[in-house]
Design an enzyme around this catalytic site. Structure first.
Site, PDB file in Angstrom:
ATOM      1  N   ASP A   1       0.704   3.621   3.875  1.00 15.02           N
ATOM      2  CA  ASP A   1      -0.409   4.330   3.251  1.00 15.02           C
ATOM      3  C   ASP A   1      -1.408   4.864   4.262  1.00 15.02           C
ATOM      4  O   ASP A   1      -1.799   6.026   4.207  1.00 15.02           O
ATOM      5  CB  ASP A   1      -1.124   3.413   2.230  1.00 15.02           C
ATOM      6  CG  ASP A   1      -1.495   2.028   2.787  1.00 15.02           C
ATOM      7  OD1 ASP A   1      -1.194   1.741   3.966  1.00 15.02           O
ATOM      8  OD2 ASP A   1      -2.083   1.229   2.033  1.00 15.02           O
TER       9      ASP A   1
ATOM     10  N   ARG B   1      -5.086   0.295  -7.066  1.00 16.75           N
ATOM     11  CA  ARG B   1      -3.828   0.826  -6.529  1.00 16.75           C
ATOM     12  C   ARG B   1      -3.253   1.925  -7.409  1.00 16.75           C
ATOM     13  O   ARG B   1      -2.571   2.822  -6.937  1.00 16.75           O
ATOM     14  CB  ARG B   1      -2.776  -0.282  -6.407  1.00 16.75           C
ATOM     15  CG  ARG B   1      -3.016  -1.253  -5.272  1.00 16.75           C
ATOM     16  CD  ARG B   1      -1.717  -1.994  -4.952  1.00 16.75           C
ATOM     17  NE  ARG B   1      -1.924  -3.221  -4.201  1.00 16.75           N
ATOM     18  CZ  ARG B   1      -2.049  -3.292  -2.876  1.00 16.75           C
ATOM     19  NH1 ARG B   1      -2.002  -2.197  -2.159  1.00 16.75           N
ATOM     20  NH2 ARG B   1      -2.227  -4.450  -2.273  1.00 16.75           N
TER      21      ARG B   1
ATOM     22  N   ASP C   1      -5.560   2.426  10.151  1.00 12.30           N
ATOM     23  CA  ASP C   1      -6.976   2.177  10.438  1.00 12.30           C
ATOM     24  C   ASP C   1      -7.078   1.878  11.931  1.00 12.30           C
ATOM     25  O   ASP C   1      -7.183   2.790  12.754  1.00 12.30           O
ATOM     26  CB  ASP C   1      -7.474   1.031   9.552  1.00 12.30           C
ATOM     27  CG  ASP C   1      -8.953   0.761   9.732  1.00 12.30           C
ATOM     28  OD1 ASP C   1      -9.567   1.394  10.587  1.00 12.30           O
ATOM     29  OD2 ASP C   1      -9.497  -0.096   9.016  1.00 12.30           O
TER      30      ASP C   1
ATOM     31  N   GLY D   1       0.794  -1.236   0.000  1.00  7.94           N
ATOM     32  CA  GLY D   1       0.000   0.000   0.000  1.00  7.94           C
ATOM     33  C   GLY D   1       0.820   1.277   0.000  1.00  7.94           C
ATOM     34  O   GLY D   1       0.402   2.307  -0.526  1.00  7.94           O
TER      35      GLY D   1
ATOM     36  N   LYS E   1      -7.231   7.079   9.876  1.00  8.32           N
ATOM     37  CA  LYS E   1      -8.638   6.980  10.306  1.00  8.32           C
ATOM     38  C   LYS E   1      -8.627   7.151  11.820  1.00  8.32           C
ATOM     39  O   LYS E   1      -8.680   6.175  12.574  1.00  8.32           O
ATOM     40  CB  LYS E   1      -9.212   5.610   9.954  1.00  8.32           C
ATOM     41  CG  LYS E   1      -9.428   5.389   8.474  1.00  8.32           C
ATOM     42  CD  LYS E   1     -10.106   4.035   8.241  1.00  8.32           C
ATOM     43  CE  LYS E   1      -9.985   3.616   6.806  1.00  8.32           C
ATOM     44  NZ  LYS E   1     -10.429   2.242   6.571  1.00  8.32           N
TER      45      LYS E   1
ATOM     46  N   PHE F   1     -13.930   3.002   3.847  1.00  8.37           N
ATOM     47  CA  PHE F   1     -12.883   2.363   3.044  1.00  8.37           C
ATOM     48  C   PHE F   1     -12.463   3.265   1.887  1.00  8.37           C
ATOM     49  O   PHE F   1     -13.293   3.798   1.160  1.00  8.37           O
ATOM     50  CB  PHE F   1     -13.365   1.004   2.526  1.00  8.37           C
ATOM     51  CG  PHE F   1     -12.225   0.082   2.258  1.00  8.37           C
ATOM     52  CD1 PHE F   1     -11.539  -0.513   3.307  1.00  8.37           C
ATOM     53  CD2 PHE F   1     -11.804  -0.154   0.961  1.00  8.37           C
ATOM     54  CE1 PHE F   1     -10.449  -1.343   3.063  1.00  8.37           C
ATOM     55  CE2 PHE F   1     -10.718  -0.990   0.712  1.00  8.37           C
ATOM     56  CZ  PHE F   1     -10.041  -1.585   1.762  1.00  8.37           C
ATOM     57  N   VAL F   2     -11.147   3.473   1.747  1.00  7.57           N
ATOM     58  CA  VAL F   2     -10.623   4.345   0.690  1.00  7.57           C
ATOM     59  C   VAL F   2      -9.666   3.559  -0.215  1.00  7.57           C
ATOM     60  O   VAL F   2      -9.038   2.592   0.237  1.00  7.57           O
ATOM     61  CB  VAL F   2      -9.904   5.590   1.282  1.00  7.57           C
ATOM     62  CG1 VAL F   2     -10.877   6.502   1.995  1.00  7.57           C
ATOM     63  CG2 VAL F   2      -8.788   5.211   2.229  1.00  7.57           C
TER      64      VAL F   2
ATOM     65  N   ASP G   1      -5.606  -0.422  -2.009  1.00 10.37           N
ATOM     66  CA  ASP G   1      -6.394  -1.329  -2.852  1.00 10.37           C
ATOM     67  C   ASP G   1      -7.663  -1.795  -2.180  1.00 10.37           C
ATOM     68  O   ASP G   1      -7.824  -1.665  -0.964  1.00 10.37           O
ATOM     69  CB  ASP G   1      -5.564  -2.585  -3.163  1.00 10.37           C
ATOM     70  CG  ASP G   1      -5.452  -3.500  -1.938  1.00 10.37           C
ATOM     71  OD1 ASP G   1      -5.063  -3.002  -0.868  1.00 10.37           O
ATOM     72  OD2 ASP G   1      -5.790  -4.693  -2.052  1.00 10.37           O
TER      73      ASP G   1
HETATM   74  P1  IMP Z   1      -4.603  -1.320  10.563  1.00 11.99           P
HETATM   75  O1  IMP Z   1      -3.665  -2.385  11.043  1.00 11.99           O
HETATM   76  O2  IMP Z   1      -6.026  -1.644  10.943  1.00 11.99           O
HETATM   77  O3  IMP Z   1      -4.197   0.067  11.006  1.00 11.99           O
HETATM   78  O4  IMP Z   1      -4.620  -1.391   9.003  1.00 11.99           O
HETATM   79  C1  IMP Z   1      -3.618  -0.813   8.267  1.00 11.99           C
HETATM   80  C2  IMP Z   1      -3.411  -1.482   6.927  1.00 11.99           C
HETATM   81  O5  IMP Z   1      -4.647  -1.960   6.385  1.00 11.99           O
HETATM   82  C3  IMP Z   1      -2.882  -0.443   5.958  1.00 11.99           C
HETATM   83  O6  IMP Z   1      -1.477  -0.553   5.854  1.00 11.99           O
HETATM   84  C4  IMP Z   1      -3.611  -0.758   4.672  1.00 11.99           C
HETATM   85  O7  IMP Z   1      -2.800  -1.595   3.871  1.00 11.99           O
HETATM   86  C5  IMP Z   1      -4.869  -1.499   5.072  1.00 11.99           C
HETATM   87  N1  IMP Z   1      -6.051  -0.597   5.090  1.00 11.99           N
HETATM   88  C6  IMP Z   1      -6.667  -0.062   6.177  1.00 11.99           C
HETATM   89  N2  IMP Z   1      -7.704   0.709   5.824  1.00 11.99           N
HETATM   90  C7  IMP Z   1      -7.732   0.672   4.470  1.00 11.99           C
HETATM   91  C8  IMP Z   1      -8.585   1.316   3.491  1.00 11.99           C
HETATM   92  O8  IMP Z   1      -9.510   2.083   3.785  1.00 11.99           O
HETATM   93  N3  IMP Z   1      -8.285   1.032   2.192  1.00 11.99           N
HETATM   94  C9  IMP Z   1      -7.278   0.206   1.806  1.00 11.99           C
HETATM   95  N4  IMP Z   1      -6.454  -0.387   2.683  1.00 11.99           N
HETATM   96  C10 IMP Z   1      -6.696  -0.157   4.007  1.00 11.99           C
HETATM   97 MG    MG Z   2      -0.688  -1.657   4.240  1.00  8.43          MG
END
Ligand code: IMP
Ligand code: MG
Length: 172
Positions: free
Chosen positions: A95, A162, A98, A40, A126, A149-150, A156
């Site tokens: 990227d 992407r 979340d 990402g 987020k 979701f973005v 992706d």
């Molecule tokens: P986290 O561990 O929940 O913070 O998720 C982070 C990873 O999930 C990022 O590095 C992204 O690759 C993927 N991700 C989280 N949210 C999104 C989204 O809205 N779109 C696409 N990929 C996301």
């Molecule tokens: Mg990622």
């Protein structure tokens, strides 16, 4: 699902230039190693490192916690960095945050490799999802985004979108 533009390529480029200037100033007297979180982080890292006005090493780590639009709650490291990270000043480039779980796990991963310092920069945060988990923000953030979701600019949905130059919100 339809998509709506959230940040245009011009808006992204403007913010990336600002982040590059701030990061250059912070790492001015520290030898910097920029580590992209694949896949990402690919577009953001490619643009950001060219806005960092310092010599630097480049490496990557491949990690994922998502399947489709759902976090699977477990960070899987699919490829480790090539460089010996001992004593390095690391900038992790990803990227999006979340839940915050991926970035926090990766910061710990590099600390365990005895890096001298581990800083992080994400394009999108987020914030509401991350704060619910009580997890820290990145050291540098491009934009805060809603808890939706973005896609695009490296992000992706099941490996699609992407290569979109802008960042889009997926809507029903
Ligand atoms: P986290 O561990 O929940 O913070 O998720 C982070 C990873 O999930 C990022 O590095 C992204 O690759 C993927 N991700 C989280 N949210 C999104 C989204 O809205 N779109 C696409 N990929 C996301
Ligand atoms: Mg990622």
């Amino acid at each position: 699902m339809a998509e709506k533009t959230l940040f245009s390529s011009d808006e992204i480029a403007g913010r990336v230039a600002e982040l590059g200037a701030e990061i250059s100033s912070y790492f001015r007297n520290r030898p910097l190693t920029a580590v992209t979180v694949m896949t990402g982080g690919i577009c953001f890292a490619a643009d950001l490192i060219r806005q960092i006005n310092l010599p630097l090493w480049v490496d990557y780590i491949s990690a994922s916690s998502y399947r489709g639009t759902q976090s699977c709650g477990e960070v899987c490291i699919k490829a480790k960095p090539e460089l010996d990270c001992t004593g390095r000043h690391i900038l992790l480039i990803d990227d999006i945050i979340d839940s915050g779980f991926t970035l926090n796990c990766l910061v710990e991963y590099f600390k365990k490799l005895d890096a001298a310092e581990v800083k992080s920069c994400v394009l999108l945060d987020k914030a509401s999802a991350r704060q619910k988990n009580g997890l820290c923000a990145a050291d540098w953030t491009g934009f805060k985004v809603p808890d939706a979701f973005v896609v695009g600019y490296g992000l992706d949905c099941d490996e699609e979108f992407r290569n979109s130059a802008d960042i889009r919100l997926m809507t029903d």
